[in-house]
Design a protein around this motif. Structure first.
Motif, PDB file in Angstrom:
ATOM      1  N   MET A  25       0.828  -1.213   0.000  1.00 39.62           N
ATOM      2  CA  MET A  25       0.000   0.000   0.000  1.00 39.62           C
ATOM      3  C   MET A  25       0.860   1.259   0.000  1.00 39.62           C
ATOM      4  SD  MET A  25      -3.098  -1.012   2.595  1.00 39.62           S
ATOM      5  CE  MET A  25      -3.746   0.652   2.726  1.00 39.62           C
ATOM      6  N   GLU A  26       1.951   1.197   0.788  1.00 41.88           N
ATOM      7  CA  GLU A  26       2.856   2.355   0.822  1.00 41.88           C
ATOM      8  C   GLU A  26       3.475   2.601  -0.555  1.00 41.88           C
ATOM      9  OE1 GLU A  26       5.537   1.329   3.923  1.00 41.88           O
ATOM     10  OE2 GLU A  26       4.317   2.241   5.519  1.00 41.88           O
ATOM     11  N   THR A  27       3.847   1.494  -1.210  1.00 43.42           N
ATOM     12  CA  THR A  27       4.426   1.597  -2.560  1.00 43.42           C
ATOM     13  C   THR A  27       3.410   2.188  -3.526  1.00 43.42           C
ATOM     14  OG1 THR A  27       5.756  -0.360  -2.104  1.00 43.42           O
ATOM     15  CG2 THR A  27       5.599   0.322  -4.396  1.00 43.42           C
ATOM     16  N   GLU A  28       2.154   1.711  -3.446  1.00 44.33           N
ATOM     17  CA  GLU A  28       1.095   2.236  -4.305  1.00 44.33           C
ATOM     18  C   GLU A  28       0.871   3.720  -4.040  1.00 44.33           C
ATOM     19  OE1 GLU A  28      -2.463  -0.092  -3.957  1.00 44.33           O
ATOM     20  OE2 GLU A  28      -1.515  -1.884  -4.776  1.00 44.33           O
ATOM     21  N   ASP A  29       0.881   4.111  -2.775  1.00 41.28           N
ATOM     22  CA  ASP A  29       0.708   5.529  -2.414  1.00 41.28           C
ATOM     23  C   ASP A  29       1.828   6.375  -3.013  1.00 41.28           C
ATOM     24  OD1 ASP A  29      -1.567   5.007  -1.046  1.00 41.28           O
ATOM     25  OD2 ASP A  29      -0.699   5.159   0.969  1.00 41.28           O
ATOM     26  N   GLN A  87       3.615   5.627  -5.622  1.00 40.94           N
ATOM     27  CA  GLN A  87       3.427   5.678  -7.084  1.00 40.94           C
ATOM     28  C   GLN A  87       2.357   6.696  -7.459  1.00 40.94           C
ATOM     29  OE1 GLN A  87       2.632   1.573  -7.960  1.00 40.94           O
ATOM     30  NE2 GLN A  87       4.776   1.101  -8.431  1.00 40.94           N
ATOM     31  N   MET A  88       1.287   6.720  -6.671  1.00 37.88           N
ATOM     32  CA  MET A  88       0.211   7.687  -6.936  1.00 37.88           C
ATOM     33  C   MET A  88       0.703   9.119  -6.781  1.00 37.88           C
ATOM     34  SD  MET A  88      -3.341   6.193  -5.352  1.00 37.88           S
ATOM     35  CE  MET A  88      -4.224   7.721  -5.634  1.00 37.88           C
ATOM     36  N   GLU A 130       3.575  14.167 -11.694  1.00 34.31           N
ATOM     37  CA  GLU A 130       3.762  14.176 -13.155  1.00 34.31           C
ATOM     38  C   GLU A 130       2.589  14.863 -13.840  1.00 34.31           C
ATOM     39  OE1 GLU A 130       4.355  10.112 -14.213  1.00 34.31           O
ATOM     40  OE2 GLU A 130       6.470  10.095 -13.606  1.00 34.31           O
ATOM     41  N   LEU A 131       1.364  14.563 -13.361  1.00 39.42           N
ATOM     42  CA  LEU A 131       0.169  15.201 -13.933  1.00 39.42           C
ATOM     43  C   LEU A 131       0.190  16.710 -13.729  1.00 39.42           C
ATOM     44  CD1 LEU A 131      -2.671  12.687 -12.978  1.00 39.42           C
ATOM     45  CD2 LEU A 131      -2.090  13.421 -15.283  1.00 39.42           C
TER      46      LEU A 131
END
Length: 243
Positions: A6-10, A12-13, A19-20
């Motif tokens: 979950m930390e990795t996903e956070d 990445q988000m 980037e956006l």
């Protein structure tokens, strides 16, 4: 394990959001860069239209041919245009030199295009003509702002003086740290800042001449704030330390 995923996903988000944001920022800058609506309608009648550019200092008068029946608002794209006439309302005696330079370059472009009536025989072609003129007005306006910036802040870059003569700009540099004093003359045209500028150098003190200036100029890419970037790079590369 799930927690680390979950930390990795956070993370990445967050990266994707950054980037956006960057993409949005660069898109916004592009939109601003290409928003070339530099004209305002001063008049739109059955007989003619008047467009104002550059704080009403340049006017374009477009005279229409006779309308077709029912074309009360000049909306028929095939309606003929009899003439396009450009006028300058700049008081050159009162205006700052940078404004006079801007006006000269705009009219240099206007005169270089030959017959505007041939380019714009009907109403259909008018939007493209307004766009083309807006493009040049926008570039020249930015150049005028650059000149004003250099006149005000040039001392920070060892720029003693800026002189404008016709469409040439003479920049006088002096730096005791580099034991150098010279004048750089740049020949400007209406296609600024999309092409490299012809230049000449007059050396008064020290050994900074055409070779040294040419090396700096060749490393400055053309584009937005070209003149400003030239001055900054001359200051950084040539005037910081003894040569």
């Amino acid at each position: 394990r799930e927690l680390s995923e979950m930390e990795t996903e956070d993370e990445q988000m967050l990266v994707q959001m950054d980037e956006l944001k960057e993409t949005e920022k660069s898109c916004q800058e592009l939109l601003e860069k290409y928003d070339f609506t530099e004209w305002e309608i001063g008049e739109w009648s059955q007989q003619q239209a008047v467009f104002n550019f550059l704080y009403d200092s340049v006017k374009l008068t477009v005279v229409f041919g006779p309308p077709r029946d029912g074309d009360d608002f000049n909306e028929d794209p095939s309606r003929t245009i009899i003439s396009l006439n450009f006028e300058s309302f700049l008081d050159e005696e009162q205006a700052p030199p940078s404004s006079c330079l801007v006006k000269r370059l705009i009219f240099q472009f206007i005169e270089s295009q030959g017959s505007w009536q041939e380019k714009c025989p009907t109403l259909y072609y008018l939007p493209q003509v307004l766009h083309d003129i807006s493009l040049v007005v926008n570039r020249c306006k930015v150049l005028g702002e650059e000149m004003e910036f250099l006149e005000r802040w040039g001392g920070k870059f060892n720029l003693l003086k800026t002189d404008i003569k016709d469409t040439e700009v003479k920049l006088s540099f002096s730096a005791s740290a580099a034991f150098a004093k010279f004048e750089l003359t740049l020949a400007l045209s209406a296609n600024y800042p999309s092409a490299a500028l012809p230049f000449s150098v007059q050396t008064h003190i020290g050994n900074i001449g055409e070779k040294e200036i040419s090396a700096v100029l060749s490393s400055v890419p053309v584009g937005h704030h070209y003149l400003r970037r030239i001055v900054v790079l001359i200051h950084q590369n040539l005037l910081q330390e003894p040569r």
